[in-house]
Each structure stands twice: as structure tokens, then as C-alpha cells.
Design an enzyme around this catalytic site. Structure first.
Site, PDB file in Angstrom:
ATOM      1  N   SER A   6      56.396   0.135  57.041  1.00 23.11           N
ATOM      2  CA  SER A   6      57.812  -0.192  57.448  1.00 23.11           C
ATOM      3  C   SER A   6      58.141  -1.497  56.687  1.00 23.11           C
ATOM      4  O   SER A   6      57.360  -2.518  56.838  1.00 23.11           O
ATOM      5  CB  SER A   6      57.650  -0.222  58.925  1.00 23.11           C
ATOM      6  OG  SER A   6      58.770  -1.254  59.300  1.00 23.11           O
ATOM      7  N   HIS A  31      59.416   3.598  55.029  1.00 21.64           N
ATOM      8  CA  HIS A  31      60.102   3.475  56.387  1.00 21.64           C
ATOM      9  C   HIS A  31      60.787   2.457  56.493  1.00 21.64           C
ATOM     10  O   HIS A  31      60.627   1.171  56.317  1.00 21.64           O
ATOM     11  CB  HIS A  31      58.808   3.455  57.730  1.00 21.64           C
ATOM     12  CG  HIS A  31      59.297   3.383  58.786  1.00 21.64           C
ATOM     13  ND1 HIS A  31      59.588   4.778  59.538  1.00 21.64           N
ATOM     14  CD2 HIS A  31      59.789   2.677  59.876  1.00 21.64           C
ATOM     15  CE1 HIS A  31      60.061   4.726  60.820  1.00 21.64           C
ATOM     16  NE2 HIS A  31      60.260   3.435  61.063  1.00 21.64           N
ATOM     17  N   ASP A  33      63.835   0.620  58.892  1.00 21.68           N
ATOM     18  CA  ASP A  33      64.268   0.451  60.183  1.00 21.68           C
ATOM     19  C   ASP A  33      65.576  -0.268  60.398  1.00 21.68           C
ATOM     20  O   ASP A  33      65.886  -1.402  60.056  1.00 21.68           O
ATOM     21  CB  ASP A  33      63.392  -0.568  60.918  1.00 21.68           C
ATOM     22  CG  ASP A  33      61.900  -0.017  61.032  1.00 21.68           C
ATOM     23  OD1 ASP A  33      62.007   1.075  61.778  1.00 21.68           O
ATOM     24  OD2 ASP A  33      60.895  -0.517  60.711  1.00 21.68           O
ATOM     25  N   MET A  35      68.708  -1.342  62.542  1.00 16.11           N
ATOM     26  CA  MET A  35      68.995  -1.630  63.879  1.00 16.11           C
ATOM     27  C   MET A  35      70.282  -2.481  64.038  1.00 16.11           C
ATOM     28  O   MET A  35      70.655  -3.069  62.981  1.00 16.11           O
ATOM     29  CB  MET A  35      67.937  -2.862  64.516  1.00 16.11           C
ATOM     30  CG  MET A  35      66.518  -2.405  64.202  1.00 16.11           C
ATOM     31  SD  MET A  35      65.507  -3.526  64.879  1.00 16.11           S
ATOM     32  CE  MET A  35      63.712  -2.830  64.134  1.00 16.11           C
ATOM     33  N   HIS A  64      64.884   5.241  59.962  1.00 15.50           N
ATOM     34  CA  HIS A  64      64.676   5.353  61.489  1.00 15.50           C
ATOM     35  C   HIS A  64      65.741   4.593  61.920  1.00 15.50           C
ATOM     36  O   HIS A  64      65.963   3.252  61.818  1.00 15.50           O
ATOM     37  CB  HIS A  64      63.305   4.559  61.848  1.00 15.50           C
ATOM     38  CG  HIS A  64      63.195   4.297  63.279  1.00 15.50           C
ATOM     39  ND1 HIS A  64      62.073   3.413  63.774  1.00 15.50           N
ATOM     40  CD2 HIS A  64      63.931   4.830  64.341  1.00 15.50           C
ATOM     41  CE1 HIS A  64      62.208   3.544  65.229  1.00 15.50           C
ATOM     42  NE2 HIS A  64      63.197   4.355  65.629  1.00 15.50           N
ATOM     43  N   MET A  66      67.819   2.903  64.939  1.00 18.28           N
ATOM     44  CA  MET A  66      67.885   2.334  66.277  1.00 18.28           C
ATOM     45  C   MET A  66      69.254   1.773  66.557  1.00 18.28           C
ATOM     46  O   MET A  66      69.519   0.806  66.507  1.00 18.28           O
ATOM     47  CB  MET A  66      66.957   1.331  66.279  1.00 18.28           C
ATOM     48  CG  MET A  66      65.647   1.926  66.187  1.00 18.28           C
ATOM     49  SD  MET A  66      64.244   0.849  65.812  1.00 18.28           S
ATOM     50  CE  MET A  66      64.368   1.000  64.118  1.00 18.28           C
ATOM     51  N   MET A 135      57.307   6.407  69.483  1.00 14.49           N
ATOM     52  CA  MET A 135      57.553   5.131  69.671  1.00 14.49           C
ATOM     53  C   MET A 135      56.405   4.673  70.368  1.00 14.49           C
ATOM     54  O   MET A 135      56.163   5.170  71.553  1.00 14.49           O
ATOM     55  CB  MET A 135      58.668   4.253  70.223  1.00 14.49           C
ATOM     56  CG  MET A 135      59.684   4.541  69.375  1.00 14.49           C
ATOM     57  SD  MET A 135      59.696   4.214  67.388  1.00 14.49           S
ATOM     58  CE  MET A 135      59.441   2.477  67.619  1.00 14.49           C
ATOM     59  N   GLY A 140      62.627  -2.545  68.215  1.00 15.00           N
ATOM     60  CA  GLY A 140      63.269  -3.654  68.077  1.00 15.00           C
ATOM     61  C   GLY A 140      62.547  -4.557  67.139  1.00 15.00           C
ATOM     62  O   GLY A 140      63.427  -5.436  66.339  1.00 15.00           O
ATOM     63  N   PHE A 141      61.285  -4.456  67.282  1.00 16.34           N
ATOM     64  CA  PHE A 141      60.584  -5.699  66.307  1.00 16.34           C
ATOM     65  C   PHE A 141      59.403  -5.053  66.044  1.00 16.34           C
ATOM     66  O   PHE A 141      58.579  -4.366  66.774  1.00 16.34           O
ATOM     67  CB  PHE A 141      60.251  -6.978  67.390  1.00 16.34           C
ATOM     68  CG  PHE A 141      61.581  -7.630  67.609  1.00 16.34           C
ATOM     69  CD1 PHE A 141      62.396  -8.632  66.930  1.00 16.34           C
ATOM     70  CD2 PHE A 141      62.167  -7.435  69.032  1.00 16.34           C
ATOM     71  CE1 PHE A 141      63.562  -8.954  67.700  1.00 16.34           C
ATOM     72  CE2 PHE A 141      63.601  -7.788  69.501  1.00 16.34           C
ATOM     73  CZ  PHE A 141      64.087  -8.880  68.904  1.00 16.34           C
ATOM     74  N   GLY A 142      58.875  -5.645  64.903  1.00 18.74           N
ATOM     75  CA  GLY A 142      57.411  -5.686  64.194  1.00 18.74           C
ATOM     76  C   GLY A 142      56.588  -6.439  65.005  1.00 18.74           C
ATOM     77  O   GLY A 142      56.836  -7.313  65.742  1.00 18.74           O
ATOM     78  N   ASP A 173      54.908   5.097  65.575  1.00 18.12           N
ATOM     79  CA  ASP A 173      55.551   3.931  64.748  1.00 18.12           C
ATOM     80  C   ASP A 173      55.366   2.780  66.088  1.00 18.12           C
ATOM     81  O   ASP A 173      55.898   2.842  67.290  1.00 18.12           O
ATOM     82  CB  ASP A 173      56.947   4.305  64.896  1.00 18.12           C
ATOM     83  CG  ASP A 173      57.537   3.010  64.086  1.00 18.12           C
ATOM     84  OD1 ASP A 173      57.354   2.054  63.897  1.00 18.12           O
ATOM     85  OD2 ASP A 173      59.073   3.164  64.009  1.00 18.12           O
ATOM     86  N   GLY A 174      54.752   1.690  65.446  1.00 16.54           N
ATOM     87  CA  GLY A 174      54.436   0.726  66.407  1.00 16.54           C
ATOM     88  C   GLY A 174      53.075   0.072  66.579  1.00 16.54           C
ATOM     89  O   GLY A 174      52.454   0.906  67.218  1.00 16.54           O
ATOM     90  N   GLY A 175      52.994  -1.102  65.905  1.00 23.32           N
ATOM     91  CA  GLY A 175      51.460  -1.578  66.476  1.00 23.32           C
ATOM     92  C   GLY A 175      50.205  -0.724  65.773  1.00 23.32           C
ATOM     93  O   GLY A 175      49.084  -1.129  66.312  1.00 23.32           O
ATOM     94  N   GLY A 195      53.900  -1.483  59.727  1.00 25.37           N
ATOM     95  CA  GLY A 195      54.668  -2.791  59.190  1.00 25.37           C
ATOM     96  C   GLY A 195      53.716  -3.984  58.818  1.00 25.37           C
ATOM     97  O   GLY A 195      53.264  -4.067  57.721  1.00 25.37           O
TER      98      GLY A 195
HETATM   99  C1  DX5 Z   1      59.890  -1.329  65.739  1.00 25.11           C
HETATM  100  C2  DX5 Z   1      60.142  -0.656  64.240  1.00 25.11           C
HETATM  101  C3  DX5 Z   1      58.820  -0.429  63.664  1.00 25.11           C
HETATM  102  C4  DX5 Z   1      58.307  -1.654  63.015  1.00 25.11           C
HETATM  103  C5  DX5 Z   1      56.699  -1.449  62.860  1.00 25.11           C
HETATM  104  O1  DX5 Z   1      61.161  -1.154  66.383  1.00 25.11           O
HETATM  105  O2  DX5 Z   1      60.674   0.888  64.383  1.00 25.11           O
HETATM  106  O3  DX5 Z   1      58.866   0.574  62.439  1.00 25.11           O
HETATM  107  O4  DX5 Z   1      58.609  -2.169  62.046  1.00 25.11           O
HETATM  108  O5  DX5 Z   1      55.903  -2.502  62.731  1.00 25.11           O
HETATM  109  P1  DX5 Z   1      54.652  -2.933  63.167  1.00 25.11           P
HETATM  110  O6  DX5 Z   1      53.840  -1.833  62.465  1.00 25.11           O
HETATM  111  O7  DX5 Z   1      54.389  -4.583  62.849  1.00 25.11           O
HETATM  112  O8  DX5 Z   1      54.597  -2.749  64.854  1.00 25.11           O
HETATM  113 ZN    ZN Z   2      60.636   2.231  62.786  1.00 23.72          ZN
END
Ligand code: DX5
Ligand code: ZN
Length: 216
Positions: A6, A31, A33, A35, A64, A66, A135, A140-142, A173-175, A195
């Protein structure tokens, strides 16, 4: 396992170079993102940036969305060079119309669900989409923590698709990092987004390789 780094965690001032770096490091998809500050409490990039960085790789762009009204922006992201567009079932646009619009532009369509949305929400669209994105953080945030309790949802969707003889890819996606990817792999995830796990790694190519081999 396929890996979609990401760009949210890349150096935004050097996005083109960062894309070339992760392409060389073995990424399968890029990927992106998007937003809008309404659907999620953050604002990132839009079609103009995606178009500007499109020439830096031949890898597929996994966009993606959002945003509150994805249907209104499909043409813009198609023109920008998206190869896959995923949008949230919690958004305001009609899902079938949005899927049809994405496909009418020759792009692969996917639906995304937030952590509080049950697996069953995607079932009516399973025969229409290329991908379901589950998700594993609140969007919203990495850099947030992986929600392990989303894994039964992945297995349920996978099972439903198999029962119906449908070939649908599941993306998470996420963490996702070396510490969490194994449970995603076990649950049947086909593509992981990462990400911070890739961009903040000491060696992004090693991080990507580890994620890729997580289902071996
Ligand atoms: C969150 C995004 C993700 C994010 C993942 O809203 O959709 O794609 O960038 O970041 P990490 O891998 O750091 O959780
Ligand atoms: Zn994403």
C-alpha cells in the site's frame, strides 16, 4: 500468496521512485488508497496522482476507494489507469450499478467490507466480482493493529464462494506484516495488502518475499 504493497506508507514526495522500488522488490500489485475525508476521517490521493504515477510500473493498480459516492468517480479512476477497483458496501452508491460501471470500463471489480460488516453482506455480489476485500483494521489510516477476529469472516466468504463454484479472490487489508500474515494465509486469503509492513521494513524485498511464502 500475492502481495499488494500500500502506497499509503510510502514517501509521497517520491511516489514514482517508491513504486519502481517495490516493483523491483517483487510486489504483485500496487495498492492505492483513495480517501475522501467523508467516508473515512482522512484525505489521501485522487485520480490525478494515480494518473501521474501510472507510467512508473506495469504492475496492476489495485485502487481501494474509501469514498461516499464511488459510482460517480469510476470513469475518473478508469481514465487514471486502474486495473482493479474496489469500493465499500457501506458507501452510498448502489453496489450492482457500481460493479456494472467498473466492468463496463474493462476493469476488475471488487467489494470491500469494514470490520463491523458481516460476511453475508458480500454474498449477493459474489457471482459478479473478481475480488472481495476484507478490512482487517478500521479503514482510514496505515499502521494500525491487525484484527485477527476477521479471519472467520474470510473463511466464511471463501467457503460460500467454493460452495457456489465461484472463483473469487479474497484480499485482506490492514496490519499485515510477518507477524500476522500466517493467520491470514491459514484463513484462505489470496492477496495481502501491506503498507507499513513493506515500506517501513529494513529490507522491503525480504518483507515481500516473506509475505509471498506465507502460504507455502
Ligand atoms: C487503511 C488502508 C490500508 C493501509 C494499510 O484504510 O486501506 O491499505 O494502507 O496499511 P498498514 O499495512 O500499515 O496497516
Ligand atoms: Zn487499502
Amino acid at each position: 500468496m500475492k502481495v499488494a504493497p500500500s502506497l499509503l506508507s510510502c514517501d509521497f514526495a517520491k511516489m514514482g521512485e517508491e513504486i519502481m522500488m517495490i516493483d523491483k522488490a517483487g510486489a504483485d500489485l500496487i495498492h492505492l488508497d483513495v480517501m475522501d475525508g467523508h467516508f473515512v476521517p482522512n484525505i489521501t490521493i485522487g485520480p490525478a496522482i494515480i494518473k501521474a504515477v501510472r507510467p512508473y510500473t506495469d504492475l496492476p493498480f489495485d485502487v481501494h476507494l474509501m469514498i461516499d459516492y464511488p459510482l460517480d468517480y469510476i470513469d475518473a479512476f478508469a481514465d487514471a489507469g486502474a486495473d482493479i477497483i474496489t469500493f465499500h458496501l457501506e458507501s452510498m452508491s448502489d453496489p450492482c450499478m457500481t460493479i456494472d460501471k467498473i466492468k463496463s470500463r474493462g476493469i476488475k471489480a471488487g467489494v470491500v467490507i469494514k470490520p463491523n460488516t458481516p460476511a453475508q453482506a458480500v454474498y449477493p455480489y459474489l457471482d459478479k466480482v473478481y475480488m472481495v476485500l476484507v478490512m482487517t483494521v478500521e479503514p482510514g489510516f496505515g499502521g494500525q493493529s491487525f484484527m485477527e477476529d476477521m479471519m472467520p469472516k474470510v473463511s466464511a466468504i471463501k467457503h460460500e464462494a467454493e460452495q457456489r463454484g465461484l472463483d473469487v479472490l479474497i484480499e485482506a487489508d490492514g496490519g499485515i506484516s510477518d507477524k500476522t500474515v500466517l493467520s491470514a494465509a491459514k484463513a484462505g486469503v489470496d492477496i495481502v495488502v501491506s503498507g507499513t509492513g513493506v515500506f517501513k521494513a529494513e529490507d522491503p524485498s525480504k518483507a515481500i518475499e516473506f509475505l509471498k511464502n506465507s502460504d507455502k
